[in-house]
Design a protein around this motif. Structure first.
Motif, mmCIF file in Angstrom:
data_model
loop_
_atom_site.group_PDB
_atom_site.id
_atom_site.type_symbol
_atom_site.label_atom_id
_atom_site.label_comp_id
_atom_site.label_asym_id
_atom_site.label_seq_id
_atom_site.Cartn_x
_atom_site.Cartn_y
_atom_site.Cartn_z
ATOM 1 N N THR A 4 0.623 -1.304 0.014
ATOM 2 C CA THR A 4 0.109 0.175 0.098
ATOM 3 C C THR A 4 0.942 1.087 -0.183
ATOM 4 O O THR A 4 1.964 1.256 0.446
ATOM 5 C CB THR A 4 -0.911 0.082 1.057
ATOM 6 O OG1 THR A 4 -0.060 0.189 2.304
ATOM 7 C CG2 THR A 4 -1.741 -1.108 1.302
ATOM 8 N N LEU A 5 0.224 2.346 -0.365
ATOM 9 C CA LEU A 5 0.941 3.737 -0.285
ATOM 10 C C LEU A 5 1.562 3.973 1.189
ATOM 11 O O LEU A 5 2.818 4.385 1.194
ATOM 12 C CB LEU A 5 0.037 4.797 -1.045
ATOM 13 C CG LEU A 5 -0.394 4.777 -2.413
ATOM 14 C CD1 LEU A 5 -1.506 5.756 -2.478
ATOM 15 C CD2 LEU A 5 0.646 4.516 -3.289
ATOM 16 N N SER A 34 4.415 1.757 2.198
ATOM 17 C CA SER A 34 5.605 1.563 1.325
ATOM 18 C C SER A 34 6.097 3.054 1.958
ATOM 19 O O SER A 34 7.449 2.978 2.054
ATOM 20 C CB SER A 34 5.258 1.522 -0.091
ATOM 21 O OG SER A 34 4.623 0.637 -0.466
ATOM 22 N N GLU A 93 -5.159 2.632 2.368
ATOM 23 C CA GLU A 93 -3.948 3.055 1.675
ATOM 24 C C GLU A 93 -3.065 4.321 2.267
ATOM 25 O O GLU A 93 -1.961 4.575 1.778
ATOM 26 C CB GLU A 93 -4.340 3.745 0.218
ATOM 27 C CG GLU A 93 -4.759 2.498 -0.746
ATOM 28 C CD GLU A 93 -3.733 1.582 -1.354
ATOM 29 O OE1 GLU A 93 -2.351 1.888 -1.248
ATOM 30 O OE2 GLU A 93 -3.743 0.403 -1.982
ATOM 31 N N TYR A 133 -1.169 5.042 -9.861
ATOM 32 C CA TYR A 133 -1.041 4.444 -8.538
ATOM 33 C C TYR A 133 0.338 3.490 -8.905
ATOM 34 O O TYR A 133 0.878 3.460 -7.540
ATOM 35 C CB TYR A 133 -2.353 3.662 -8.264
ATOM 36 C CG TYR A 133 -2.253 2.772 -6.981
ATOM 37 C CD1 TYR A 133 -2.582 3.380 -5.860
ATOM 38 C CD2 TYR A 133 -1.511 1.589 -7.077
ATOM 39 C CE1 TYR A 133 -2.456 2.602 -4.555
ATOM 40 C CE2 TYR A 133 -1.492 0.874 -5.880
ATOM 41 C CZ TYR A 133 -1.840 1.354 -4.702
ATOM 42 O OH TYR A 133 -1.787 0.692 -3.587
ATOM 43 N N LEU A 163 3.479 3.566 -6.312
ATOM 44 C CA LEU A 163 4.089 2.404 -5.406
ATOM 45 C C LEU A 163 5.333 1.967 -5.725
ATOM 46 O O LEU A 163 6.247 1.827 -4.611
ATOM 47 C CB LEU A 163 2.787 1.195 -5.445
ATOM 48 C CG LEU A 163 3.117 0.283 -4.484
ATOM 49 C CD1 LEU A 163 2.687 0.798 -3.112
ATOM 50 C CD2 LEU A 163 1.879 -1.022 -4.899
#
Ligand code: XIL
Length: 297
Positions: A3-4, A7, A36, A290, A294
């Motif tokens: 996930t954002l 990460s 996220e 997205y 990522l």
């Protein structure tokens, strides 16, 4: 990580979104938000017109909704924005001089005081510099109360919430240019004179390209001894959207004092823009942009 937020956390950063209280009943929206993102910014709910609709009568219901959504999810909350020339209540628009100055400082004191201890960073002053080549201040009712209105606001915010990081936030500062240099000179002066300022926000509402000095611009501010944050990122679709998102992400990671990135909405259908500038489509599906972010994190 997958996930954002997770990460970004591996790199010591947050990854946030601007959110709207009116959308929190939408299950797709809240699923994406809680999965996220690790920071939230109220898209409108902490602005002057929302928080002080009548002079001296404060309204925190919707701002508190955003705050509690963020805190209950373990997220940071960015406060946005204490003073701005736009989205002022009508009563403030009709004031000037010392009456407006006193009202503005009282607003900072009351709103920052209400949220004391809860806010990661406040946009104390938003968009006070002019576009174009002057490098000077934007004309506004606040500016006409005297050039020292910005430092007065920062001092009042520090007194009201000593734990919050205090930011100056603006747009069209996506590279080394006359406007960003005007802000740079103000921040340097504040640091030299001991005016409290901790961070500079770069809104980053972007079109089809990105200035080649984007990262260098963040770095020169960081070198003044302030944090930098990407505060309102969105990028026009149809150009190089995925690549531009990756470039911004890599720039933040390359600057040690860039503490996080916020996108200005979750799905394209949530955006204030009509050019599909966000990371999820209207159905809540991940876009190429997205995946690009990522992978860059
Ligand atoms: C925008 C909101 O997204 C809209 O819902 C509202 O109608 C107008 O303001 N710069 C800022 C943000 O600092 O507060 C603005 O948000 C977008 C530009």
């Amino acid at each position: 990580a997958t996930t954002l937020g997770a990460s970004a956390a591996e790199k010591g950063r947050y990854f946030g979104a601007a959110i709207a209280a009116g959308r929190l009943g939408d299950s797709t929206y809240t699923r994406l938000l809680t999965t996220e993102f690790t920071s939230v910014t109220p898209e409108n709910e902490m602005k002057w017109d929302a928080t002080e609709p009548q002079q001296g009568r404060f309204s925190f219901t919707n701002g508190d909704r955003i705050l509690n959504q963020g805190l209950s999810n373990g997220s940071k909350v960015r406060g946005h924005a204490l003073l701005w020339h736009a989205q002022q209540p009508g009563w403030a628009q009709s004031l000037s001089g010392s009456a407006l100055r006193n009202a503005a400082i009282n607003h900072v004191t009351q709103v920052a005081g209400h949220y004391k201890g809860k806010i990661y960073a406040w946009d104390v002053v938003n968009e006070a510099f002019a576009d174009g080549g002057s490098g000077g201040r934007r004309d506004s009712n606040l500016q006409r109360t005297g050039n020292d209105w910005i430092e007065a606001a920062f001092r009042a915010a520090r007194a009201a919430d000593p734990a919050a990081k205090l930011c100056y936030n603006d747009y069209n500062t996506d590279g080394i240019n006359a406007k960003s240099t005007g802000i740079y000179t103000m921040v340097r002066d504040f640091k030299a004179r001991g005016v409290p300022i901790d961070c500079v926000g770069f809104q980053s509402h972007l079109g089809t390209g990105i200035d080649s000095s984007y990262q260098a611009n963040l770095q020169r501010f960081a070198d003044l001894g302030v944090d930098v944050q990407i505060t309102e990122l969105d990028v026009q679709q149809g150009g190089n959207q995925a690549n531009i998102y990756a470039t911004v992400t890599r720039a933040c990671l390359a600057v040690a004092r860039c503490t996080g990135i916020t996108v200005w909405g979750i799905r394209d259908s949530d955006s204030w823009r009509d050019d599909n500038p966000l990371l999820f489509d209207g159905g809540g599906n991940k876009k190429a942009a997205y995946t690009s972010v990522l992978n860059a994190l």
